[in-house]
Scaffold this active site. Structure first.
Site, PDB file in Angstrom:
ATOM      1  N   GLY A  68      40.717  43.395  45.802  1.00 61.66           N
ATOM      2  CA  GLY A  68      41.938  43.621  45.038  1.00 61.66           C
ATOM      3  C   GLY A  68      43.037  42.701  45.523  1.00 61.66           C
ATOM      4  O   GLY A  68      42.768  41.631  46.070  1.00 61.66           O
TER       5      GLY A  68
ATOM      6  N   GLY B 296      45.642  45.038  50.077  1.00 64.97           N
ATOM      7  CA  GLY B 296      44.740  44.756  51.206  1.00 64.97           C
ATOM      8  C   GLY B 296      45.466  44.906  52.544  1.00 64.97           C
ATOM      9  O   GLY B 296      44.936  45.478  53.502  1.00 64.97           O
TER      10      GLY B 296
ATOM     11  N   GLU C 261      38.360  41.339  50.072  1.00 66.11           N
ATOM     12  CA  GLU C 261      38.290  40.193  49.153  1.00 66.11           C
ATOM     13  C   GLU C 261      39.574  40.241  48.345  1.00 66.11           C
ATOM     14  O   GLU C 261      39.754  41.137  47.516  1.00 66.11           O
ATOM     15  CB  GLU C 261      37.083  40.325  48.219  1.00 66.11           C
ATOM     16  CG  GLU C 261      35.737  40.291  48.918  1.00 66.11           C
ATOM     17  CD  GLU C 261      35.474  38.986  49.629  1.00 66.11           C
ATOM     18  OE1 GLU C 261      36.096  37.959  49.296  1.00 66.11           O
ATOM     19  OE2 GLU C 261      34.640  38.994  50.552  1.00 66.11           O
TER      20      GLU C 261
ATOM     21  N   CYS D 142      39.754  36.043  40.703  1.00 64.00           N
ATOM     22  CA  CYS D 142      40.326  35.731  42.012  1.00 64.00           C
ATOM     23  C   CYS D 142      40.122  34.263  42.364  1.00 64.00           C
ATOM     24  O   CYS D 142      40.923  33.662  43.061  1.00 64.00           O
ATOM     25  CB  CYS D 142      39.701  36.627  43.071  1.00 64.00           C
ATOM     26  SG  CYS D 142      37.910  36.577  43.022  1.00 64.00           S
TER      27      CYS D 142
ATOM     28  N   GLU E 193      50.080  34.067  43.128  1.00 64.76           N
ATOM     29  CA  GLU E 193      48.933  34.337  42.264  1.00 64.76           C
ATOM     30  C   GLU E 193      49.435  35.001  40.985  1.00 64.76           C
ATOM     31  O   GLU E 193      50.099  36.033  41.029  1.00 64.76           O
ATOM     32  CB  GLU E 193      47.950  35.282  42.964  1.00 64.76           C
ATOM     33  CG  GLU E 193      46.733  35.548  42.095  1.00 64.76           C
ATOM     34  CD  GLU E 193      45.750  36.520  42.734  1.00 64.76           C
ATOM     35  OE1 GLU E 193      46.178  37.591  43.187  1.00 64.76           O
ATOM     36  OE2 GLU E 193      44.549  36.195  42.751  1.00 64.76           O
TER      37      GLU E 193
HETATM   38  P1  NAD Z   1      44.992  46.093  43.114  1.00 67.66           P
HETATM   39  O1  NAD Z   1      45.096  45.699  44.535  1.00 67.66           O
HETATM   40  O2  NAD Z   1      46.193  46.584  42.434  1.00 67.66           O
HETATM   41  O3  NAD Z   1      43.900  47.246  42.937  1.00 67.66           O
HETATM   42  C1  NAD Z   1      42.575  47.104  43.379  1.00 67.66           C
HETATM   43  C2  NAD Z   1      41.994  48.470  43.628  1.00 67.66           C
HETATM   44  O4  NAD Z   1      42.716  49.078  44.685  1.00 67.66           O
HETATM   45  C3  NAD Z   1      42.103  49.431  42.433  1.00 67.66           C
HETATM   46  O5  NAD Z   1      40.947  50.246  42.403  1.00 67.66           O
HETATM   47  C4  NAD Z   1      43.319  50.258  42.789  1.00 67.66           C
HETATM   48  O6  NAD Z   1      43.313  51.535  42.206  1.00 67.66           O
HETATM   49  C5  NAD Z   1      43.188  50.350  44.292  1.00 67.66           C
HETATM   50  N1  NAD Z   1      44.441  50.617  45.002  1.00 67.66           N
HETATM   51  C6  NAD Z   1      45.704  50.330  44.617  1.00 67.66           C
HETATM   52  N2  NAD Z   1      46.578  50.769  45.542  1.00 67.66           N
HETATM   53  C7  NAD Z   1      45.853  51.334  46.536  1.00 67.66           C
HETATM   54  C8  NAD Z   1      46.178  51.934  47.779  1.00 67.66           C
HETATM   55  N3  NAD Z   1      47.434  52.073  48.187  1.00 67.66           N
HETATM   56  N4  NAD Z   1      45.177  52.366  48.564  1.00 67.66           N
HETATM   57  C9  NAD Z   1      43.892  52.221  48.187  1.00 67.66           C
HETATM   58  N5  NAD Z   1      43.523  51.684  47.016  1.00 67.66           N
HETATM   59  C10 NAD Z   1      44.487  51.222  46.198  1.00 67.66           C
HETATM   60  O7  NAD Z   1      44.344  44.847  42.372  1.00 67.66           O
HETATM   61  P2  NAD Z   1      44.010  44.706  40.822  1.00 67.66           P
HETATM   62  O8  NAD Z   1      45.314  44.486  40.119  1.00 67.66           O
HETATM   63  O9  NAD Z   1      43.121  45.811  40.379  1.00 67.66           O
HETATM   64  O10 NAD Z   1      43.135  43.380  40.831  1.00 67.66           O
HETATM   65  C11 NAD Z   1      43.689  42.120  40.874  1.00 67.66           C
HETATM   66  C12 NAD Z   1      43.675  41.553  42.280  1.00 67.66           C
HETATM   67  O11 NAD Z   1      42.361  41.600  42.809  1.00 67.66           O
HETATM   68  C13 NAD Z   1      44.062  40.113  42.306  1.00 67.66           C
HETATM   69  O12 NAD Z   1      44.950  39.867  43.376  1.00 67.66           O
HETATM   70  C14 NAD Z   1      42.764  39.376  42.539  1.00 67.66           C
HETATM   71  O13 NAD Z   1      42.875  38.124  43.133  1.00 67.66           O
HETATM   72  C15 NAD Z   1      42.042  40.344  43.390  1.00 67.66           C
HETATM   73  N6  NAD Z   1      40.590  40.109  43.309  1.00 67.66           N
HETATM   74  C16 NAD Z   1      39.976  39.518  44.378  1.00 67.66           C
HETATM   75  C17 NAD Z   1      38.623  39.243  44.324  1.00 67.66           C
HETATM   76  C18 NAD Z   1      37.917  38.596  45.481  1.00 67.66           C
HETATM   77  O14 NAD Z   1      36.713  38.719  45.564  1.00 67.66           O
HETATM   78  N7  NAD Z   1      38.589  37.917  46.376  1.00 67.66           N
HETATM   79  C19 NAD Z   1      37.892  39.580  43.188  1.00 67.66           C
HETATM   80  C20 NAD Z   1      38.550  40.175  42.123  1.00 67.66           C
HETATM   81  C21 NAD Z   1      39.914  40.435  42.203  1.00 67.66           C
END
Ligand code: NAD
Length: 499
Positions: free
Chosen positions: A248, A253, A270, A304, A401
């Site tokens: 995410g 993270g 990731e 990503c 990003e």
């Molecule tokens: P996000 O960080 O908002 O959410 C990702 C996941 O985390 C979701 O399931 C969300 O519900 C959960 N989440 C949110 N807040 C949380 C918390 N406080 N504690 C625990 N879990 C929580 O990201 P997104 O908007 O869903 O996805 C986009 C991001 O993901 C982008 O930054 C993208 O680059 C990244 N991404 C990275 C990869 C990789 O492999 N490097 C792959 C895909 C997406």
């Protein structure tokens, strides 16, 4: 169960029956304890077409307990590695058998083109289960040739499953990301609680259902749907979780790392990216133009790995930009069930607003707009493929990003300059290089601070190739041998032989 509804005749590409809508805990499909639900929207129309449970701390607690019980049960902990391998292979086959259904569900849920989901997302899920099935019976350790104190010892290592793992995934590749975490965790012998994104929960539920049908013992895979700050946070905080594997945003993270520091849970991350494409003057212009365009616009830039910064050697800048603009003009915007669609909607209104906000900032900072900049279509959450000439190196569109179809293209003069600029980012996930000079390509690849570098191509991922980022793009690697070992603890056992 759903294949009758899914013919490849376009008129029949209708929404498949929605997976139960409930959460999977201890092998049962259950309602959430709060009674609250989350609406699931089709991003191409804004229509709500499903609801899932809004799970919270109580549900997470039940799921973690169920996973612990399963982890300790002989049905899972004593399963022969080769039987675990067969189980993963069966899951791979089940995904293949339900390819149309899963691709269609993904298209409705995420907005992406059905064909793309079928060509990319579903095979990625199949491949990771098939690949990881091969690791089940190969996770051997080492025999350690220890010197010790001169007496004779037998010393060896074993890779033990880390325990109960919390798997948190985003919305851009919901099925594939869930599979990339479930498969190695299963191969290692862990039990797990998966939390899909609240924006795209459906294929994770269906995948878990297929895993149960394949014979995964009850409680080994649990799925709690819910919002990040509630269900996600509860999972990260839960003392019964031994490891969090998160994909995410970098922001979340970092929060996860802070929480996991309390009891030193294992963490792999990731995260985000701001990857560069580097095009040298000797590159094949047509191939580089198509490659660089796909590297940013595929999946509407919600990748990503998206190469959102393009650096082009000065002497070919105008020619290459003309070619990219021409290629990009051919990418049709449309909903995911239209066979001509190349660019689907963004996943949500929030994401559309965010991306349009960045486009506004890019303009305000004085970057010249070369293409796009608008929504393109009024209904649904679309954003046109957008290209800026990047004249302002410090502007937000160059630094941050965006996670949308926005490319910033900047000319460069020489190798040192482009390497310096490409590395001038807090991220380090991927990069691509376009040139016919292969020694230069490899030399530049060595100098780039990125976990994945492609030469004359972009975006090919394979379960055998470690995936992950430098710097703020993450910790650890997914898939490959490293990917499965990240779900294990290494134990050294040393025995004194005789006196
Ligand atoms: P996000 O960080 O908002 O959410 C990702 C996941 O985390 C979701 O399931 C969300 O519900 C959960 N989440 C949110 N807040 C949380 C918390 N406080 N504690 C625990 N879990 C929580 O990201 P997104 O908007 O869903 O996805 C986009 C991001 O993901 C982008 O930054 C993208 O680059 C990244 N991404 C990275 C990869 C990789 O492999 N490097 C792959 C895909 C997406």
């Amino acid at each position: 169960m759903m294949s009758d509804a899914i013919q490849l005749d376009r008129d029949e590409l209708r929404l498949p029956p929605i997976p139960s809508g409930r959460m999977l805990i201890g092998g049962q499909w259950v309602a959430g304890s709060s009674g609250a639900s989350i609406d699931v929207e089709d991003p191409a129309t804004g229509e709500i077409f499903a609801k899932v449970e809004a799970g919270g701390a109580e549900d997470v607690d039940k799921a973690v307990r169920a996973a612990r019980k399963a982890f300790e049960s002989p049905a899972w902990s004593r399963m022969r590695p080769l039987d675990r391998a067969r189980l993963l292979e069966t899951i791979a086959r089940k995904i293949e058998e339900h390819a149309d259904e899963l691709a269609l569900l993904e298209s409705f849920d995420n907005g992406k083109a059905f064909e793309h989901a079928k060509m990319v997302d579903v095979p990625a899920a199949v491949d990771i289960f098939r690949y990881m099935s091969g690791w089940c019976a190969r996770l051997g350790g080492t025999v350690n040739p220890i010197s010790g104190d001169g007496r004779q010892y037998h010393s060896y290592t074993v890779h033990e499953p880390i325990g109960v793992v919390g798997l948190i995934v985003p919305w851009n590749y919901p099925l594939a990301m869930a599979a990339w975490k479930l498969a190695p965790a299963l191969a290692a012998g862990c039990a797990m609680v998966l939390k899909p994104s609240e924006v795209t929960p459906l294929t994770a539920l269906r995948l878990a259902e297929l895993c149960l049908e394949a014979g995964v013992p009850e409680g080994v895979i649990n799925v709690v749907t819910g919002y990040g700050p509630e269900a996600g946070q509860a999972l990260v905080e839960h003392p019964g979780i031994d490891k969090i594997a998160f994909t995410g945003s970098t922001r979340v993270g970092k929060d996860i790392v802070r929480t996991c520091a309390i009891d030193l849970k294992r963490v792999t991350l990731e995260l985000g990216g701001k990857s560069p494409s580097l095009v040298f003057a000797d590159a094949d212009i047509e191939k580089a133009a198509l490659g660089a365009a796909l590297a940013i616009f595929f999946n509407s830039g919600q990748v990503c790995l998206a190469a959102s910064r393009l650096y082009v050697e000065e002497s070919i800048y105008d020619r290459l930009m003309e070619a990219i603009i021409e290629v990009t003009r051919g990418f049709k915007l449309g909903h995911g069930r239209d066979p001509h669609t190349m660019i689907g909607p963004l996943v949500s209104r929030a994401q559309q607003d965010r991306v349009l906000g960045y486009i506004g900032k890019g303009r305000a900072a004085g970057n010249e707009l070369l293409l796009g900049g608008g929504k393109g279509l009024e209904t649904g959450y679309f954003v046109e493929p957008t290209i800026f000439r990047g004249s302002q190196a410090d502007s937000a569109i160059v630094k941050e990003e965006i996670f949308g179809p926005v490319l910033v293209a900047t000319p460069f003069k020489d190798v040192d300059e482009v390497v310096r600029t490409a590395n001038d980012t807090r991220y380090g996930l991927a990069a691509n290089i376009w040139t016919r000079d292969l020694s230069r390509a490899h030399l530049v690849a060595r100098r780039l601070q990125a976990g994945i570098v492609w030469i004359n191509t972009h975006g090919l991922n394979d379960p055998s190739a470690p995936f992950g980022g430098f710097k703020e793009s993450g910790w650890g690697r997914e898939v490959g041998e490293e990917g499965v070992l990240n779900y294990t603890e290494t134990k050294t056992v040393t025995a004194l032989l005789g006196d």
